[in-house]
Write a protein that holds these residues in place. Sequence first.
Motif, mmCIF file in Angstrom:
data_model
loop_
_atom_site.group_PDB
_atom_site.id
_atom_site.type_symbol
_atom_site.label_atom_id
_atom_site.label_comp_id
_atom_site.label_asym_id
_atom_site.label_seq_id
_atom_site.Cartn_x
_atom_site.Cartn_y
_atom_site.Cartn_z
ATOM 1 N N GLU A 163 0.824 -1.217 0.000
ATOM 2 C CA GLU A 163 0.000 0.000 0.000
ATOM 3 C C GLU A 163 0.861 1.270 0.000
ATOM 4 O O GLU A 163 0.561 2.246 0.665
ATOM 5 C CB GLU A 163 -0.947 0.011 1.196
ATOM 6 C CG GLU A 163 -1.932 -1.142 1.188
ATOM 7 C CD GLU A 163 -2.862 -1.111 2.392
ATOM 8 O OE1 GLU A 163 -3.868 -1.848 2.361
ATOM 9 O OE2 GLU A 163 -2.590 -0.350 3.325
ATOM 10 N N ASP A 166 -0.483 4.910 -0.319
ATOM 11 C CA ASP A 166 -1.151 5.603 0.775
ATOM 12 C C ASP A 166 -0.220 6.507 1.579
ATOM 13 O O ASP A 166 -0.702 7.369 2.312
ATOM 14 C CB ASP A 166 -1.769 4.587 1.751
ATOM 15 C CG ASP A 166 -2.938 3.835 1.135
ATOM 16 O OD1 ASP A 166 -3.231 2.743 1.625
ATOM 17 O OD2 ASP A 166 -3.510 4.341 0.157
ATOM 18 N N LYS A 312 -3.829 12.982 4.772
ATOM 19 C CA LYS A 312 -4.074 11.853 5.667
ATOM 20 C C LYS A 312 -4.694 12.325 6.979
ATOM 21 O O LYS A 312 -5.624 11.717 7.508
ATOM 22 C CB LYS A 312 -2.767 11.102 5.933
ATOM 23 C CG LYS A 312 -2.255 10.291 4.762
ATOM 24 C CD LYS A 312 -0.885 9.685 5.037
ATOM 25 C CE LYS A 312 -0.958 8.586 6.068
ATOM 26 N NZ LYS A 312 -1.668 7.384 5.579
ATOM 27 N N ARG A 318 -5.974 11.503 -1.601
ATOM 28 C CA ARG A 318 -4.558 11.757 -1.875
ATOM 29 C C ARG A 318 -4.435 12.881 -2.897
ATOM 30 O O ARG A 318 -5.089 12.851 -3.945
ATOM 31 C CB ARG A 318 -3.895 10.501 -2.418
ATOM 32 C CG ARG A 318 -2.411 10.684 -2.696
ATOM 33 C CD ARG A 318 -1.820 9.490 -3.425
ATOM 34 N NE ARG A 318 -0.411 9.765 -3.756
ATOM 35 C CZ ARG A 318 0.606 9.204 -3.152
ATOM 36 N NH1 ARG A 318 0.405 8.334 -2.185
ATOM 37 N NH2 ARG A 318 1.840 9.495 -3.519
#
Length: 342
Positions: A163, A166, A312, A318
Amino acid sequence: MSTDRPRRVNIVDVARHAGVSHQTVSRVINDSPLVAAATRRKVQAAIEELGFRPNRLARALAGGTAREVTVLTTDTSLYGASETLSGIEDAARAAGHTVSVSVMNPDQPYADGDVLARLPHLGSPAIVIAHDATTTRAMRALRAAQPSTTVATGGGDLADETEAADWLVALDDRAVAARATRHLLDLGHATVHYLAIPSKAPRRLGWEQALRDAGRPVPPPAACDWSTASAYHAAIGLLEDPDVTAILCGNDDLAVGAVRAAHIAGRAVPGDLSVVGFDDCPYAAFQVPALTTVGLDFRGLGRGAFELLRSKLDGAPRPRPTWRQPELIVRETSAPPRNRTE
């Protein structure tokens, strides 16, 4: 009966309901003075109507110790790390946040607790400029302890993490190293030698893959440290072989060492030896001859890292990349090899 939990309202829902951007909602939450009174009232009404509860850490970032973002790195004298840090500071300052820098010793082993102790408190927002083994380990420790408040810039080992999208912003060193190698091959060089810096495997892999794809010999890379002197001594050894006509260097400092070695060995650059660097440091365009190199937008990458951290904390999507993609900048140190049959 369905056991699905209702989806938590996030900052994007509030922005859509109020008809503003999620950045504007973030400014209202953080009590920024840059929001018009009417817009502030509209956002506050949307927050109340939707029952939005801002992320605890995102709200803390607006005041108190969590307003400070901690950046972990090893060597701030290196061009890439220095420029990345400047980009983080640019973006943080514009958003009203402060930055503290924690410089780690690349030769010291750090336990996870040692890494966490570098933050004001557990959960404090952090950015890791991960360009070597030490900062990669620090990144993993922080990711394990506080994944929602940590991001990194880097590549290599980190790019293969689960991931990665992220929490990671990175430049494609491997692809552009391959492009630089093909540039030298296209000029007519039989192969390309490589002066390698520590912990930049993607650059080495891109060089190697380009040679293999072209069916050319892959010489052993010459290991250097980060210094010009190490490259100078490595290149002096390489240039004992008259068939060495092209060198790709892991960064511009190494390229300077290679050019100096060519001068001492009586080799003209680029007539007898082509040299390509990496990073496009400020001096690269003003060397004599001017250095062919790979341009990397480290400052833009740093800004992107801070914006990713903010997204975040805010529970926002994003952000889209805004930094320039890597590019090969052809100047005066690369040319076709001189006919050596005379």
